[in-house]
Design an enzyme around this catalytic site. Structure first.
Site, short mmCIF file in Angstrom:
data_model
loop_
_atom_site.label_atom_id
_atom_site.label_comp_id
_atom_site.label_asym_id
_atom_site.label_seq_id
_atom_site.Cartn_x
_atom_site.Cartn_y
_atom_site.Cartn_z
N ARG A 243 0.80 -1.25 0.03
CA ARG A 243 0.09 0.00 0.02
C ARG A 243 0.86 1.13 0.10
O ARG A 243 1.94 1.29 0.55
CB ARG A 243 -1.02 0.01 1.25
CG ARG A 243 -2.15 -0.99 1.34
CD ARG A 243 -3.09 -0.55 0.11
NE ARG A 243 -4.34 -1.52 0.02
CZ ARG A 243 -4.47 -2.31 -0.84
NH1 ARG A 243 -3.55 -2.77 -1.62
NH2 ARG A 243 -5.38 -3.07 -0.91
N GLU A 272 -3.28 7.75 -4.62
CA GLU A 272 -3.69 6.84 -6.13
C GLU A 272 -4.92 7.74 -6.33
O GLU A 272 -5.80 7.89 -5.42
CB GLU A 272 -3.78 5.38 -5.99
CG GLU A 272 -2.57 4.75 -5.53
CD GLU A 272 -2.63 3.43 -5.35
OE1 GLU A 272 -3.78 2.78 -5.92
OE2 GLU A 272 -1.68 2.64 -4.85
N HIS A 290 -0.72 0.26 -9.94
CA HIS A 290 -1.39 -0.67 -9.02
C HIS A 290 -1.92 -1.90 -9.80
O HIS A 290 -3.08 -2.23 -9.87
CB HIS A 290 -2.61 -0.10 -8.47
CG HIS A 290 -3.17 -0.39 -6.98
ND1 HIS A 290 -3.37 -0.18 -6.01
CD2 HIS A 290 -2.82 -2.04 -6.69
CE1 HIS A 290 -3.69 -1.03 -5.15
NE2 HIS A 290 -3.19 -2.28 -5.30
#
Ligand code: DGY
Length: 324
Positions: A243, A272, A290
């Site tokens: 993360r 993000e 991602h």
């Protein structure tokens, strides 16, 4: 009125899964695939029996506390669930499930891909070639560093970390060290030839590649701080497929700009889909949007795993993957 449970998928899923679910439930799709804002998520709490969000949806107390709530299950598409306030869900009697196991190897593959891309300067090389700047083969051109015999330090030692360890040891000849909330069993350590390092400070200072596999959330926020970046070797490589907020991105930009570490391979970011502009300007980073679990097969498996949880829940059976 439909007797079938009403389900909302907050983003588009693979067509196989959308088809499978629509045969069994009264499914509403997000046709435009645009993330839902807090107001729409909150409204969904009153219109559906189950909400199936992803990492891009913030399911916080405000969303969960919608009045006249109908949702009884949050069937998360993804293994990480730090975007869901699990404690609030528990308080409101809402169950939560996730999708472990099915994305383990796919995500580990990407961690290894990033290690190779950074150590072998693959992103940098590709950019040079595409820019028409490659002048031809020469013995000293764009030399990287070999990973064989180097130590991979894993922070977090769950399923994805162990799969990464297996691939790095058997495929690349790396040594394995790890730090985690708990020490793994002797059998697991023996399987991976893994050495437990009791402190994160020591792990970052002694390992050659540091790969993050811990959950997101308050406990791991900026675990890779300016101070820990300072402890790393000048040849160190940082990999993050966990993360974004686990790394202090501004401090990382500084360390990379000053060449205090070799490079970083990042699949996740603090805010993000925004990426720190400093990262975009650097050559010693590989930046991916991602993609950890992004294969056709895995994304279908993840959706089917949500389906199994929905089916169990609405048949009155225990969830396959309960997190609350
Ligand atoms: C996960 O599963 O947590 C990924 O990061 C997104 O699906």
């Amino acid at each position: 009125m439909s007797a079938r449970p009403r389900i909302l998928l907050t983003r588009r899923w693979t067509s196989e899964v959308e088809h499978y679910l629509s045969q069994r439930f009264d499914v509403t799709l997000n046709e435009g695939d645009v993330p839902l804002d807090a107001a729409r998520l909150r409204a969904a709490m009153t219109g559906f029996d189950a909400l199936c969000p992803t990492v891009t949806d913030r399911i916080d107390r405000n969303v969960l506390s919608a009045p006249d709530r109908r949702v009884r299950l949050i069937g998360n598409f993804g293994v990480g669930f730090n975007h869901i306030d699990v404690e609030a869900a528990r308080e409101f009697g809402i169950s939560v499930s996730n999708t472990p196991d099915v994305l383990t190897d796919t995500t580990a593959d990407l961690a290894v891909a990033l290690m190779l891309m950074i150590s072998r300067r693959a992103g940098e090389g590709e950019r040079e070639l595409r820019a028409g700047k490659w002048t031809g083969w020469r013995p000293t051109h764009m030399m990287g560093q070999s990973l064989a015999g180097k130590t991979l330090g894993l922070i977090g030692f769950g399923r994805i970390a162990q799969s990464t360890a297996r691939k790095a040891r058997l495929g690349l000849g790396m040594r394995i060290a790890y730090n985690g909330r708990r020490r793994a069993s002797a059998a697991v350590e023996a399987e991976h030839h893994a050495t437990f390092i009791d402190s994160v400070d020591e792990l970052v200072a002694t390992c050659d590649v540091i790969s993050l596999h811990c959950p997101g959330g308050a406990a791991t926020h900026h675990l890779i701080s300016a101070e820990r970046l300072r402890r790393m070797k000048p040849s160190a490589i940082l990999i993050n497929t966990a993360r974004g907020p686990v790394v202090d991105e501004a401090a990382l930009v500084q360390a990379l700009t000053e060449r205090r570490i070799w490079g970083a391979g990042l699949d996740v970011f603090e805010e993000e889909p925004k990426v720190h502009p400093g990262l975009l300007a650097l050559d010693n980073v590989v930046l991916l949007p991602h993609l950890g679990s992004a294969t056709q097969e895995t994304r279908t498996d993840m959706g089917m795993r949500v389906a199994q949880n929905l089916e169990a829940f609405f048949a009155g059976r225990p969830l396959r993957d309960p997190v609350a």
